[in-house]
Write a protein that holds these residues in place. Structure first.
Motif, PDB file in Angstrom:
ATOM      1  N   THR A 137     -41.541  20.785 -12.298  1.00  0.00           N
ATOM      2  CA  THR A 137     -41.090  20.588 -13.685  1.00  0.00           C
ATOM      3  C   THR A 137     -42.285  20.536 -14.635  1.00  0.00           C
ATOM      4  O   THR A 137     -42.266  21.152 -15.714  1.00  0.00           O
ATOM      5  CB  THR A 137     -40.270  19.284 -13.804  1.00  0.00           C
ATOM      6  OG1 THR A 137     -39.183  19.324 -12.872  1.00  0.00           O
ATOM      7  CG2 THR A 137     -39.709  19.110 -15.202  1.00  0.00           C
ATOM      8  N   ASP A 138     -43.320  19.829 -14.227  1.00  0.00           N
ATOM      9  CA  ASP A 138     -44.527  19.744 -15.062  1.00  0.00           C
ATOM     10  C   ASP A 138     -45.183  21.121 -15.230  1.00  0.00           C
ATOM     11  O   ASP A 138     -45.658  21.459 -16.321  1.00  0.00           O
ATOM     12  CB  ASP A 138     -45.524  18.762 -14.434  1.00  0.00           C
ATOM     13  CG  ASP A 138     -45.003  17.329 -14.435  1.00  0.00           C
ATOM     14  OD1 ASP A 138     -44.114  17.035 -15.260  1.00  0.00           O
ATOM     15  OD2 ASP A 138     -45.472  16.528 -13.615  1.00  0.00           O
ATOM     16  N   ILE A 139     -45.202  21.904 -14.160  1.00  0.00           N
ATOM     17  CA  ILE A 139     -45.810  23.239 -14.222  1.00  0.00           C
ATOM     18  C   ILE A 139     -45.047  24.124 -15.212  1.00  0.00           C
ATOM     19  O   ILE A 139     -45.635  24.850 -16.017  1.00  0.00           O
ATOM     20  CB  ILE A 139     -45.830  23.885 -12.823  1.00  0.00           C
ATOM     21  CG1 ILE A 139     -46.810  23.139 -11.912  1.00  0.00           C
ATOM     22  CG2 ILE A 139     -46.188  25.368 -12.901  1.00  0.00           C
ATOM     23  CD1 ILE A 139     -46.772  23.598 -10.465  1.00  0.00           C
ATOM     24  N   LEU A 140     -43.710  24.030 -15.174  1.00  0.00           N
ATOM     25  CA  LEU A 140     -42.895  24.832 -16.086  1.00  0.00           C
ATOM     26  C   LEU A 140     -43.075  24.384 -17.537  1.00  0.00           C
ATOM     27  O   LEU A 140     -43.108  25.213 -18.453  1.00  0.00           O
ATOM     28  CB  LEU A 140     -41.417  24.754 -15.682  1.00  0.00           C
ATOM     29  CG  LEU A 140     -41.026  25.505 -14.408  1.00  0.00           C
ATOM     30  CD1 LEU A 140     -39.595  25.195 -14.012  1.00  0.00           C
ATOM     31  CD2 LEU A 140     -41.186  27.005 -14.617  1.00  0.00           C
ATOM     32  N   LYS A 141     -43.205  23.078 -17.735  1.00  0.00           N
ATOM     33  CA  LYS A 141     -43.412  22.574 -19.102  1.00  0.00           C
ATOM     34  C   LYS A 141     -44.755  23.044 -19.650  1.00  0.00           C
ATOM     35  O   LYS A 141     -44.870  23.382 -20.835  1.00  0.00           O
ATOM     36  CB  LYS A 141     -43.325  21.050 -19.104  1.00  0.00           C
ATOM     37  CG  LYS A 141     -41.898  20.515 -18.963  1.00  0.00           C
ATOM     38  CD  LYS A 141     -41.850  18.995 -19.015  1.00  0.00           C
ATOM     39  CE  LYS A 141     -40.403  18.501 -18.909  1.00  0.00           C
ATOM     40  NZ  LYS A 141     -40.325  17.016 -18.918  1.00  0.00           N
ATOM     41  N   GLU A 142     -45.770  23.088 -18.784  1.00  0.00           N
ATOM     42  CA  GLU A 142     -47.071  23.591 -19.216  1.00  0.00           C
ATOM     43  C   GLU A 142     -47.001  25.071 -19.586  1.00  0.00           C
ATOM     44  O   GLU A 142     -47.748  25.544 -20.458  1.00  0.00           O
ATOM     45  CB  GLU A 142     -48.105  23.385 -18.096  1.00  0.00           C
ATOM     46  CG  GLU A 142     -48.466  21.931 -17.862  1.00  0.00           C
ATOM     47  CD  GLU A 142     -49.372  21.746 -16.649  1.00  0.00           C
ATOM     48  OE1 GLU A 142     -49.793  22.783 -16.076  1.00  0.00           O
ATOM     49  OE2 GLU A 142     -49.650  20.595 -16.282  1.00  0.00           O
TER      50      GLU A 142
END
Length: 490
Positions: free
Chosen positions: A457-462
């Motif tokens: 999820t964090d990777i996609l938000k970045e």
């Protein structure tokens, strides 16, 4: 007290022709031949020109190639009322073709696909049983066991039930021990693991047929016998402690177990269980211009029987019509109606398929040019239904069962439909783009420390995709990717 009311209702009913068209629309190309053969058998007033022999060529003029192109305006409305002239016209019935025939590929397309001759799983087991020197009783027990196996090769019926089946159906009196002994014989057959009553037994049968002096094999048997649950849950740290092994030794054991076949019955059935996919559409890239063609099998050469036309004309002109003659006229009329309806339904099916696929191709033009999933636009059934002026259910019937062949592979039309996701910049992208990014990151992850859903999820938000963790989990499950713990490797 009785009262009389006057009510006005508006009802919508489907005509027999509409019902026939709906059923034909959802039939894929691979099954269309069977459906047409059924109609030809049921209706003698319908003929297939491709099966007609020794007919003068002038009776069946060549089709105008200009008619064999996609025409979005060529729509038929309601069926005209019955008229004898409709059946006494020339035989230019097959005025619906496809551009596919003009591309020079029709010869390859019309060749029948060869089917490999291969014995089935149960036939293979029976052949192995036939080679053994068994008594009649043991042979009957073995045959009963083979017949009781599931398609995946497992025996899920209790031994007691097999004993009862032998007694009642074959009049063979056997005790549980005799059946157990014969089951062990079946378990020695190929493919290894057949006749197992559980996954654990299946894996053990396969391991025990390997080299018993191999240390890795012995440890693998130990793991399957005593620590199968820990193995399936990938609790490798517990296995290392319990078995006093280091990570290198455990990796060898794990790899040996992973080589085993958990469904031995499927091994001989792979080729027969795979569905034969015949593309309904073809899209070619001609210097940046996409050309859509429909598989020629969708345009069979059907016509109304000339003999039935002449028969009806003769009956209609008869001066005296008794009861039997009227019944004959009604029968012939019904068959002629049915044949004409079926030909019209086939024609309408072809036009609807082309119209729907053309709209999808135009909507996803960039994808069909490049084959890059990131070029897929968000698209729902309503988008296409609005473009072609048809109901959503019609688009759904086309999308759920039809395939298109492109330069990048063959795809189910349903796969081009996806929901929209809004990026931080406000741009709407397809959720397939997000799935592609997830798949890429999971593919590159360190399998000793796989990425959890929170990290993904964090990777996609970045990357600018602001979606929730539960949405990431949903997409991961849709792609059949297990959770991080189950993706862990040594």
């Amino acid at each position: 007290m009785l009262k009389q009311n006057l009510q006005q209702k508006l009802l919508q009913k489907l005509s027999p022709q509409q019902i026939q068209f709906i059923k034909l629309l959802q039939v894929p190309t691979v099954s269309l031949d069977t459906r047409i053969k059924e109609e030809l058998e049921e209706n003698p007033a319908l003929e297939d020109l491709s099966l007609t022999i020794n007919e003068p060529e002038e009776q069946y003029p060549d089709r105008d190639p200009d008619e064999d192109t996609y025409n979005s305006e060529d729509e038929k409305g309601e069926m005209d009322e019955f008229n004898i002239d409709d059946y006494l016209q020339d035989d230019n019935v097959n005025d619906y073709g496809t551009r596919y025939d003009q591309n020079g590929d029709d010869e390859d397309e019309r060749k029948e696909i060869p089917i490999a001759v291969q014995s089935s799983f149960f036939e293979s087991l029976q052949a192995q049983l036939d080679l053994l020197p068994l008594s009649d009783k043991d042979f009957s027990i073995g045959k009963q066991i083979i017949g009781s196996l599931d398609d995946d090769g497992y025996l899920r019926r209790p031994i007691m039930s097999l004993t009862d089946d032998l007694a009642f159906s074959q009049n063979v009196m056997a005790d549980d021990e005799e059946v157990e002994d014969m089951l062990k014989v079946i378990q020695s057959f190929d493919p290894p693991g057949v006749g197992a009553r559980s996954l654990q037994e299946c894996l053990l049968i396969q391991l025990r047929r390997k080299d018993p002096n191999d240390l890795i094999i012995r440890k693998a048997i130990l793991v399957v016998e005593n620590y199968l649950e820990e193995f399936t849950r990938k609790h490798y740290d517990k296995l290392e402690k319990s078995l006093n092994m280091n990570s290198i030794e455990l990796r060898g054991v794990v790899n040996e177990i992973l080589k085993l076949n958990p469904k031995p019955g499927d091994s001989n059935e792979v080729s027969t269980k795979q569905m034969q996919v015949i593309p309904d559409f073809h899209i070619k890239n001609n210097d940046g211009v996409l050309i859509l063609t429909l598989n020629s099998k969708n345009a069979p050469e059907l016509k109304v029987s000339r003999s039935y036309q002449e028969m009806f004309q003769h009956y209609d002109k008869a001066s005296q019509k008794d009861k039997k003659l009227k019944e004959a006229v009604q029968f012939v009329k019904q068959k002629l109606d049915s044949a004409k309806w079926f030909i019209d339904a086939i024609k309408q099916r072809q036009q609807t398929l082309l119209k729907t696929m053309n709209a999808i191709m135009q909507y996803q033009y960039d994808f069909f040019l490049t084959g890059d999933d990131k070029n897929l636009k968000p698209m729902i059934l309503k988008d296409i239904a609005d473009r072609i002026g048809m109901d959503i259910s019609t688009v759904s019937r086309v999308a759920n069962s039809k395939y298109v062949q492109t330069e990048f592979g063959t795809f189910l039309l349903k796969s081009f439909f996806s929901e929209a996701i809004q990026t931080e910049s406000g741009e709407e992208v397809s959720n397939k783009e997000v799935k592609k990014i997830l798949e890429e990151h999971i593919g590159k992850e360190d399998k000793r420390h796989p990425l959890a859903d929170e990290k993904l999820t964090d990777i996609l938000k970045e990357a600018g995709y602001n979606i929730a963790r539960r949405t990431v989990a949903k997409y991961r499950e849709q792609m059949n990717i297990p959770v991080a713990r189950l993706r862990k490797e040594l």
